[in-house]
Design a protein around this motif. Structure first.
Motif, short mmCIF file in Angstrom:
data_model
loop_
_atom_site.label_atom_id
_atom_site.label_comp_id
_atom_site.label_asym_id
_atom_site.label_seq_id
_atom_site.Cartn_x
_atom_site.Cartn_y
_atom_site.Cartn_z
N PHE A 9 27.86 -6.21 27.98
CA PHE A 9 28.16 -7.56 28.43
C PHE A 9 27.25 -8.02 29.55
N ARG A 10 26.49 -7.11 30.15
CA ARG A 10 25.56 -7.50 31.20
C ARG A 10 24.23 -7.98 30.64
N GLN A 11 24.01 -7.81 29.37
CA GLN A 11 22.72 -8.15 28.75
C GLN A 11 22.77 -9.57 28.18
N GLU A 12 21.82 -10.41 28.62
CA GLU A 12 21.86 -11.80 28.15
C GLU A 12 21.61 -11.91 26.66
N SER A 13 20.95 -10.92 26.06
CA SER A 13 20.70 -10.96 24.62
C SER A 13 21.99 -10.89 23.81
N GLN A 14 23.08 -10.48 24.44
CA GLN A 14 24.36 -10.35 23.75
C GLN A 14 25.12 -11.68 23.64
N TYR A 15 24.58 -12.71 24.26
CA TYR A 15 25.26 -14.01 24.28
C TYR A 15 24.50 -15.00 23.40
N ASN A 16 25.23 -15.68 22.53
CA ASN A 16 24.62 -16.58 21.56
C ASN A 16 24.50 -18.02 22.05
N TYR A 17 25.41 -18.40 22.94
CA TYR A 17 25.49 -19.80 23.35
C TYR A 17 25.34 -19.89 24.86
N TRP A 18 24.56 -20.88 25.29
CA TRP A 18 24.26 -21.07 26.70
C TRP A 18 24.40 -22.53 27.10
#
Length: 125
Positions: free
Chosen positions: A106-115
């Motif tokens: 969860f600390r890795q930004e690559s794990q998030y799809n929407y910003w």
């Protein structure tokens, strides 16, 4: 699709407080994790905090632990980041993100799809 819009940034003196909001719309699933990241000038974007959309354990970067609090109001579809005891080094653009991180990534930004588009926070000394 999920849309995220941050607000609440601004200029504050060291020691002050701000509350950032992230309004979420679209197809938001309980499986999502909502994260907050920030990017200071000349630096990489870094993880700040996260919370499951459905509630539960929250996690914080060591640099903000004890000063920042993330919370979610599901009725308003809004994620908050309460920031207290602000320091000049907290100056950055703050981003809200949504995703389904695998395992403990969860600390890795690559794990998030929407910003979201980000909101500027400036802390003066």
């Amino acid at each position: 699709q999920v849309q995220l819009v941050e607000s609440g940034g601004g200029l504050v003196q060291a020691g002050g407080s701000l509350r950032l909001s992230c309004a979420a719309s679209g197809r938001i699933f309980n499986s999502y994790t909502m994260g907050w990241f920030r990017q200071a000038p000349g630096k990489e974007r870094e993880f700040i905090a996260c919370s499951p959309w459905s509630g539960g354990a929250t996690f914080y970067a060591d640099s903000v632990k004890g000063r920042f609090t993330v919370s979610i109001d599901n009725a308003k579809n809004t994620v908050y980041l309460q920031m207290n005891s602000l320091k000049p080094e907290d100056t950055a653009v703050y981003y809200c993100a949504a995703g389904v991180p695998t395992f403990w990534r969860f600390r890795q930004e690559s794990q998030y799809n929407y910003w979201g588009q980000g909101t500027q926070v400036t802390v003066s000394s």
